[in-house]
Design an enzyme around this catalytic site. Structure first.
Site, short mmCIF file in Angstrom:
data_model
loop_
_atom_site.label_atom_id
_atom_site.label_comp_id
_atom_site.label_asym_id
_atom_site.label_seq_id
_atom_site.Cartn_x
_atom_site.Cartn_y
_atom_site.Cartn_z
N LYS A 189 4.47 0.32 9.49
CA LYS A 189 4.51 1.62 8.83
C LYS A 189 3.92 2.72 9.72
CE LYS A 189 3.07 0.01 4.84
NZ LYS A 189 2.49 -0.05 3.51
N GLU B 161 0.87 -1.16 0.00
CA GLU B 161 0.00 0.00 0.00
C GLU B 161 0.91 1.23 0.00
OE1 GLU B 161 -2.79 0.46 3.25
OE2 GLU B 161 -3.54 2.33 2.36
N ARG C 72 5.70 -12.97 9.40
CA ARG C 72 6.34 -11.68 9.16
C ARG C 72 7.74 -11.68 9.74
NH1 ARG C 72 2.49 -7.49 8.54
NH2 ARG C 72 3.95 -5.88 9.23
P1 ATP Z 1 2.98 -2.48 7.94
O1 ATP Z 1 2.47 -3.34 9.05
O2 ATP Z 1 4.41 -2.12 8.07
O3 ATP Z 1 2.11 -1.31 7.65
P2 ATP Z 1 1.70 -3.77 5.80
O4 ATP Z 1 1.50 -5.22 5.75
O5 ATP Z 1 0.50 -2.97 6.15
O6 ATP Z 1 2.94 -3.43 6.69
P3 ATP Z 1 1.78 -3.48 3.00
O7 ATP Z 1 2.21 -2.34 2.17
O8 ATP Z 1 0.36 -3.89 2.97
O9 ATP Z 1 2.25 -3.18 4.47
O10 ATP Z 1 2.70 -4.75 2.71
C1 ATP Z 1 2.96 -5.25 1.45
C2 ATP Z 1 3.36 -6.70 1.58
O11 ATP Z 1 4.50 -6.83 2.40
C3 ATP Z 1 2.26 -7.52 2.21
O12 ATP Z 1 2.05 -8.66 1.42
C4 ATP Z 1 2.77 -7.87 3.56
O13 ATP Z 1 2.35 -9.15 3.96
C5 ATP Z 1 4.29 -7.81 3.39
N1 ATP Z 1 4.93 -7.44 4.64
C6 ATP Z 1 4.72 -6.31 5.36
N2 ATP Z 1 5.44 -6.32 6.49
C7 ATP Z 1 6.13 -7.48 6.50
C8 ATP Z 1 7.07 -8.09 7.41
N3 ATP Z 1 7.43 -7.50 8.54
N4 ATP Z 1 7.57 -9.29 7.07
C9 ATP Z 1 7.22 -9.89 5.92
N5 ATP Z 1 6.36 -9.39 5.04
C10 ATP Z 1 5.81 -8.19 5.31
MG MG Z 2 -1.12 -3.84 4.83
#
Ligand code: ATP
Ligand code: MG
Length: 555
Positions: free
Chosen positions: A271, A35, A261
């Site tokens: 984020k 995102e 994760r």
């Molecule tokens: P955050 O919790 O940092 O906001 P998010 O999952 O909301 O992360 P996205 O932009 O939706 O952020 O993430 C894009 C992809 O990266 C998703 O498929 C998510 O599963 C993966 N991802 C995000 N954080 C991690 C992490 N710590 N380890 C592995 N994969 C991750």
């Molecule tokens: Mg997300």
């Protein structure tokens, strides 16, 4: 990217192997779906290496898809930063980047299809009421009073929502599934909401936006994603994805698989928290070298290869765990030890004056760029009567364990001569500012002729041709291993995470024709030039050894 880079197998790859063997799929298609509401961090790098790595190894393809369903939190600057980071990590997405917003017309059509099938309804309850009626894990939810509105009315109301006749929050579209489901996501989830907001891709075309869960699975299906890989927190959402795909007219059925994760010690990987660090100015922007973002790691001196190696070493499982920072650090240390040229820098300078060296004489000594890799060439080291050495490399008196410069004793200046300390000059506070020495002009590249043993070697920088430079030494951003678990994670910020030193550096490290951007400053650590500044500023990427384990034990 090097073809020899090893990628150990994991449960996802085993599933793919099976799918190929059973002819479920002939080509593999994955996606990385960020995102655009922040910069990518090292956790995203794990997901990038997994998704793009699989596409590479199975000769498939991987889409970069922006999951951009929340215009008020997203921004084009994040879109651009994410593209840059993915490319810098060494990966190429298939064709043009995709956007969920590119499917808004189709998504809207599928929402109408669900209404027509009696599987979605417009709800005029407030967000608060909807939350209250959802129930709890042990108690079923209650039906909305709008749940049984007839299809024609729902179609008309959805039309009015779309046409902008209602303000934000007045109503929403909900899927009609099961208010008693043990999966909370199945309790008539909201699938469309009103948001009178400008979108970075679609402008002012829409004032209704689809929710993430509804959008994500349909976007995967539209793109023909075969294996939709996401982190474990989306495990329950899979039920909803499967329900949506089953109930709309679409042929492809993407399968979702969840992995754990990445959690990393002494930092935060969310984020929301990273945005807070930036906005409340705890750090100097998204690419502050203390940030766990890809941009921050890059500015700190991490290479893409070291980050990919880290992702390979941590692997992909379903087990939640927290990875030690030393694991990340050892990847960059291994890389730079092999590939980083050597140079000399003095961070806490005191002056050495070599009294028997002619005042007007200047030499250029030749030093190897790397002790064990001749191919990396050599550099010229200016040398003259005055040089800088590290304050801690001199003592007026010391026992035998101190193998550096001591009054009346000898030491070798690295890549140069043996010197002997004769007397000192101090400032008002009693700190040594200058050490007066003599040198043995027969000791360049060889031991003293009379068999004297000189064991210590210290680094130095020529005072006449050396350049003033700033050195930034970084420590952990947080004082506790799991800051995210604190009530207020900002309370655990390490006040001493940045130490700035003003010293000197040999001129070769500033000569761009050398073509290097990262060095091992001998005896100090690995550094890179910070390109945000025109003046010489160097960031310490990592120390020479893992001193962290020792510090924790109070050593
Ligand atoms: P955050 O919790 O940092 O906001 P998010 O999952 O909301 O992360 P996205 O932009 O939706 O952020 O993430 C894009 C992809 O990266 C998703 O498929 C998510 O599963 C993966 N991802 C995000 N954080 C991690 C992490 N710590 N380890 C592995 N994969 C991750
Ligand atoms: Mg997300």
């Amino acid at each position: 990217m090097a073809e020899t880079e090893h990628r150990p197998t994991n449960f996802v790859r085993q599933i793919i192997d099976k799918d190929i063997a059973n002819k479920v799929h002939s080509t593999i298609k994955t996606r990385f779906p960020p995102e655009p509401n922040g910069f990518l961090h090292i956790g995203h790098a794990k997901s990038i290496c997994l998704n793009f790595g699989i596409a590479q190894d199975y000769q498939g393809s991987c889409n970069l898809r922006f999951d951009d369903t929340n215009p008020t939190k997203e921004d084009i600057s994040y879109v651009n930063a994410i593209k840059e980071d993915v490319q810098w990590l060494g990966f190429e997405w298939a064709g043009e980047p995709c956007y969920s917003s590119g499917y808004f017309d189709q998504l809207h059509g599928y929402a109408i299809e669900l209404i027509e099938k009696g599987l979605a309804f417009v709800d005029f309850c407030s967000q608060e009421e909807i939350r209250e009626m959802r129930g709890t894990l042990t108690q079923a939810g209650t039906h909305s009073p709008y749940r049984d509105t007839d299809v024609a009315t729902n179609l008309a109301e959805f039309e009015k929502m779309t046409a902008g006749e209602y303000e934000d929050g007045k109503c929403c579209l909900r899927a009609k599934i099961d208010m008693a489901s043990s999966f909370m996501v199945m309790r008539d989830p909201v699938i469309y909401r009103i948001k009178h907001a400008h979108h970075h891709q679609t402008g002012d075309k829409w004032c209704v936006y689809p929710m993430y869960d509804f959008t994500h699975c349909i976007s995967d299906a539209i793109e023909g994603i075969t294996h939709s890989l996401c982190s474990l927190e989306f495990q329950d959402n899979r039920r909803l994805y499967d329900w949506v795909i089953e109930n709309i007219s679409i042929d492809t059925v993407p399968r979702q698989y969840e992995f754990s994760r990445l959690n990393l010690e002494y930092t935060v990987l969310s984020k929301r928290k990273l945005i807070q660090l930036v906005e409340e100015k705890f750090v100097d922007g998204w690419d502050d070298p203390r940030m766990p973002t890809v941009a921050g790691l890059r500015r700190r001196g991490y290479t893409a290869g070291a980050i990919r190696e880290f992702c390979a070493r941590i692997g992909v499982t379903k087990m939640e765990n927290q990875v030690e920072m030393s694991m990340l650090e050892s990847c960059i240390r291994d890389d730079l030890n092999e590939n980083g040229p050597r140079a000399m820098a003095v961070l806490d300078p005191i002056k050495v004056i070599i009294e028997n060296y002619p005042e007007d004489q200047h030499e250029e000594l030749v030093a190897p760029n790397h002790p064990s890799n001749e191919a990396m060439g050599t550099r010229l080291l200016p040398f003259s009567r005055e040089v800088w050495i590290e304050a801690e490399d001199f003592r007026e008196s010391a026992n035998k364990k101190f193998k550096r410069l001591v009054l009346d004793k000898e030491v070798r200046l690295r890549n140069a001569y043996v010197i002997k300390a004769n007397r000192v000059e101090k400032d008002e506070d009693g700190n040594v500012t200058t050490v007066y020495c003599t040198y043995d002009d027969e000791t360049l590249g060889k031991d003293p002729a009379d068999g004297r043993k000189v064991k210590g070697v210290i680094h130095w920088v020529d005072a006449s041709k050396g350049c003033a430079a700033e050195f930034r030494l970084y420590d952990r951003l947080f004082t506790v291993p799991s800051p995210a678990k604190e009530d207020d994670f900002t309370g655990a910020i390490n006040p001493d995470s940045l130490e700035v030193k003003k010293g000197y550096i040999e001129p070769s490290a500033l000569q761009s024709e050398q073509g290097f951007s990262a060095w091992q400053f001998e005896r100090i650590g690995y550094f890179c030039r910070d390109t945000h500044f025109d003046t010489p500023v160097f960031n310490r990427t990592v120390g020479l050894r893992d001193t962290w384990a020792k510090i924790q034990q109070g050593g």
